[in-house]
Scaffold this motif. Structure first.
Motif, PDB file in Angstrom:
ATOM      1  N   MET A   1      57.389  46.779   8.140  1.00  0.00           N
ATOM      2  CA  MET A   1      56.658  45.535   7.889  1.00  0.00           C
ATOM      3  C   MET A   1      57.461  44.590   7.012  1.00  0.00           C
ATOM      4  N   GLN A   2      58.199  45.150   6.058  1.00  0.00           N
ATOM      5  CA  GLN A   2      59.037  44.314   5.199  1.00  0.00           C
ATOM      6  C   GLN A   2      60.133  43.645   6.029  1.00  0.00           C
ATOM      7  N   MET A   3      60.784  44.404   6.916  1.00  0.00           N
ATOM      8  CA  MET A   3      61.828  43.826   7.763  1.00  0.00           C
ATOM      9  C   MET A   3      61.253  42.759   8.690  1.00  0.00           C
ATOM     10  N   ALA A   4      60.042  43.018   9.201  1.00  0.00           N
ATOM     11  CA  ALA A   4      59.404  42.073  10.125  1.00  0.00           C
ATOM     12  C   ALA A   4      58.802  40.873   9.417  1.00  0.00           C
ATOM     13  N   LYS A   5      58.749  40.940   8.096  1.00  0.00           N
ATOM     14  CA  LYS A   5      58.161  39.868   7.283  1.00  0.00           C
ATOM     15  C   LYS A   5      56.694  39.625   7.658  1.00  0.00           C
ATOM     16  N   VAL A   6      55.952  40.730   7.766  1.00  0.00           N
ATOM     17  CA  VAL A   6      54.518  40.643   8.026  1.00  0.00           C
ATOM     18  C   VAL A   6      53.777  41.411   6.935  1.00  0.00           C
ATOM     19  N   THR A   7      52.534  41.026   6.718  1.00  0.00           N
ATOM     20  CA  THR A   7      51.686  41.720   5.751  1.00  0.00           C
ATOM     21  C   THR A   7      50.793  42.715   6.489  1.00  0.00           C
ATOM     22  N   ALA A   8      50.147  43.575   5.734  1.00  0.00           N
ATOM     23  CA  ALA A   8      49.232  44.554   6.333  1.00  0.00           C
ATOM     24  C   ALA A   8      48.111  43.855   7.099  1.00  0.00           C
ATOM     25  N   GLU A   9      47.661  42.712   6.598  1.00  0.00           N
ATOM     26  CA  GLU A   9      46.563  41.994   7.243  1.00  0.00           C
ATOM     27  C   GLU A   9      46.997  41.327   8.546  1.00  0.00           C
ATOM     28  N   ASP A  10      48.311  41.212   8.763  1.00  0.00           N
ATOM     29  CA  ASP A  10      48.814  40.649  10.018  1.00  0.00           C
ATOM     30  C   ASP A  10      48.756  41.649  11.173  1.00  0.00           C
ATOM     31  N   ILE A  11      48.651  42.924  10.848  1.00  0.00           N
ATOM     32  CA  ILE A  11      48.687  43.972  11.871  1.00  0.00           C
ATOM     33  C   ILE A  11      47.348  44.042  12.599  1.00  0.00           C
ATOM     34  N   ASP A  12      47.377  43.911  13.935  1.00  0.00           N
ATOM     35  CA  ASP A  12      46.156  43.948  14.750  1.00  0.00           C
ATOM     36  C   ASP A  12      45.819  45.353  15.235  1.00  0.00           C
ATOM     37  N   MET A  13      46.855  46.189  15.397  1.00  0.00           N
ATOM     38  CA  MET A  13      46.665  47.510  15.994  1.00  0.00           C
ATOM     39  C   MET A  13      47.693  48.475  15.425  1.00  0.00           C
ATOM     40  N   ILE A  14      47.265  49.712  15.179  1.00  0.00           N
ATOM     41  CA  ILE A  14      48.168  50.785  14.767  1.00  0.00           C
ATOM     42  C   ILE A  14      48.095  51.887  15.806  1.00  0.00           C
ATOM     43  N   ILE A  15      49.247  52.225  16.373  1.00  0.00           N
ATOM     44  CA  ILE A  15      49.350  53.350  17.299  1.00  0.00           C
ATOM     45  C   ILE A  15      50.223  54.401  16.623  1.00  0.00           C
ATOM     46  N   PHE A  16      49.651  55.560  16.365  1.00  0.00           N
ATOM     47  CA  PHE A  16      50.339  56.612  15.610  1.00  0.00           C
ATOM     48  C   PHE A  16      50.612  57.781  16.554  1.00  0.00           C
ATOM     49  N   ALA A  17      51.875  57.949  16.932  1.00  0.00           N
ATOM     50  CA  ALA A  17      52.265  59.043  17.820  1.00  0.00           C
ATOM     51  C   ALA A  17      52.599  60.277  16.991  1.00  0.00           C
ATOM     52  N   THR A  18      51.795  61.325  17.143  1.00  0.00           N
ATOM     53  CA  THR A  18      52.027  62.562  16.398  1.00  0.00           C
ATOM     54  C   THR A  18      51.265  63.710  17.029  1.00  0.00           C
ATOM     55  N   LEU A  19      51.806  64.916  16.891  1.00  0.00           N
ATOM     56  CA  LEU A  19      51.037  66.110  17.235  1.00  0.00           C
ATOM     57  C   LEU A  19      50.829  66.982  15.999  1.00  0.00           C
ATOM     58  N   THR A  20      51.228  66.437  14.827  1.00  0.00           N
ATOM     59  CA  THR A  20      51.000  67.137  13.566  1.00  0.00           C
ATOM     60  C   THR A  20      50.323  66.214  12.557  1.00  0.00           C
ATOM     61  N   PRO A  21      49.110  65.744  12.863  1.00  0.00           N
ATOM     62  CA  PRO A  21      48.393  64.886  11.903  1.00  0.00           C
ATOM     63  C   PRO A  21      47.980  65.685  10.673  1.00  0.00           C
ATOM     64  N   ASP A  22      47.593  64.971   9.627  1.00  0.00           N
ATOM     65  CA  ASP A  22      47.134  65.657   8.413  1.00  0.00           C
ATOM     66  C   ASP A  22      45.959  66.574   8.726  1.00  0.00           C
ATOM     67  N   MET A  23      45.077  66.098   9.591  1.00  0.00           N
ATOM     68  CA  MET A  23      43.876  66.846   9.982  1.00  0.00           C
ATOM     69  C   MET A  23      43.410  66.298  11.331  1.00  0.00           C
ATOM     70  N   ILE A  24      42.429  66.968  11.938  1.00  0.00           N
ATOM     71  CA  ILE A  24      41.945  66.531  13.243  1.00  0.00           C
ATOM     72  C   ILE A  24      41.212  65.190  13.128  1.00  0.00           C
ATOM     73  N   ILE A  25      40.261  65.108  12.215  1.00  0.00           N
ATOM     74  CA  ILE A  25      39.615  63.838  11.905  1.00  0.00           C
ATOM     75  C   ILE A  25      39.511  63.687  10.392  1.00  0.00           C
ATOM     76  N   PRO A  26      39.716  62.505   9.849  1.00  0.00           N
ATOM     77  CA  PRO A  26      40.011  61.268  10.569  1.00  0.00           C
ATOM     78  C   PRO A  26      41.404  61.298  11.187  1.00  0.00           C
ATOM     79  N   SER A  27      41.646  60.409  12.126  1.00  0.00           N
ATOM     80  CA  SER A  27      42.944  60.340  12.774  1.00  0.00           C
ATOM     81  C   SER A  27      44.016  59.956  11.760  1.00  0.00           C
ATOM     82  N   ALA A  28      45.250  60.341  12.060  1.00  0.00           N
ATOM     83  CA  ALA A  28      46.362  59.952  11.199  1.00  0.00           C
ATOM     84  C   ALA A  28      46.500  58.437  11.145  1.00  0.00           C
TER      85      ALA A  28
END
Length: 237
Positions: free
Chosen positions: A68-95
């Protein structure tokens, strides 16, 4: 092969690696293998291992902040998060939801995508499709794993291959002439038994016995996976 209806590309990237390094020479002391054998067949010389107490979401958060720093965007600019993982912290909530909270990305939809080794590529293509359609403007794609906790360190066929780390990219519309020119996606579920974690889902519930039997670790038929990868990568390219 699918083309984007408008130019979409990566405008910022970030990564995170744990400090702890395990070299091929370290593995020589643990299992029947050697540095030359590993390097000649995989190109791998070392892998990073997350310490106890460090979770996948932490690594993802650090990588995402850099992207985000390289892209010069803030957290509030992000519309969608896609998190690719098969080792999340837990089943729910999602990573992805844990990451959303860590970043303060209150405007973002968020979900996990499980496609194993192909996860980040699937996530990138999905993000590009959202943006190309006009549904979203800024999508954060993250790939992060702590596979060291899913590896049997007595199995020389798998422990040499996997490690821990995170990478992130901010995907957005880009100027004409830049960005993703085309994509190719596919799957072959018939090869599932050749690379799997037998226990931990609803078919084989994880318990002390299954852990003792090693069923919660990665199981791989190396020759079959190699043949599939060579054939498929050649065809898709």
């Amino acid at each position: 092969m699918t083309m984007m209806s408008k130019p979409v590309g990566i405008i910022g990237t970030g990564s995170f690696l744990p400090d702890n390094v395990v070299t091929n020479f370290d593995l020589e002391k643990m299992v029947d293998t050697n540095d030359q054998w590993i390097r000649e067949r995989t190109g791998i010389e070392e892998r990073r291992i997350a310490p106890e107490g460090m979770n996948t979401s932490y690594m993802a958060t650090e990588a995402a902040k850099k992207a985000m720093q390289m892209a010069k965007v803030t957290a509030e600019d992000i519309d969608m998060i896609i998190f690719a993982t098969l080792t999340p912290d837990m089943i729910i909530p999602s990573a992805a939801c844990v990451l959303q909270a860590n970043l303060g990305a209150k405007n973002a939809a968020a979900y996990d995508l499980q496609a194993a080794c192909s996860g980040f590529v699937y996530g990138l293509i999905t993000a590009a499709s959202y943006i190309s359609s006009g549904l979203y403007k800024k999508v954060l794609v993250v790939g992060a794993e702590i596979l060291s906790r899913r590896v049997n360190w007595n199995d020389r066929g798998t422990c040499i291959l996997f490690g821990d780390g995170a990478g992130a990219a901010v995907v957005s519309e880009v100027p004409e002439g830049y960005g993703i020119k085309g994509v190719d996606m596919g799957a072959d579920g018939t090869g599932g038994p050749s690379l799997c974690i037998p226990a931990g889902g609803t078919a084989v519930v994880a318990n002390d016995q299954r852990v003792e039997e090693g069923l919660t670790f990665i199981h791989m038929d190396g020759p079959e996976v190699y043949k599939f990868a060579v054939k498929t990568m050649g065809r898709t390219v």
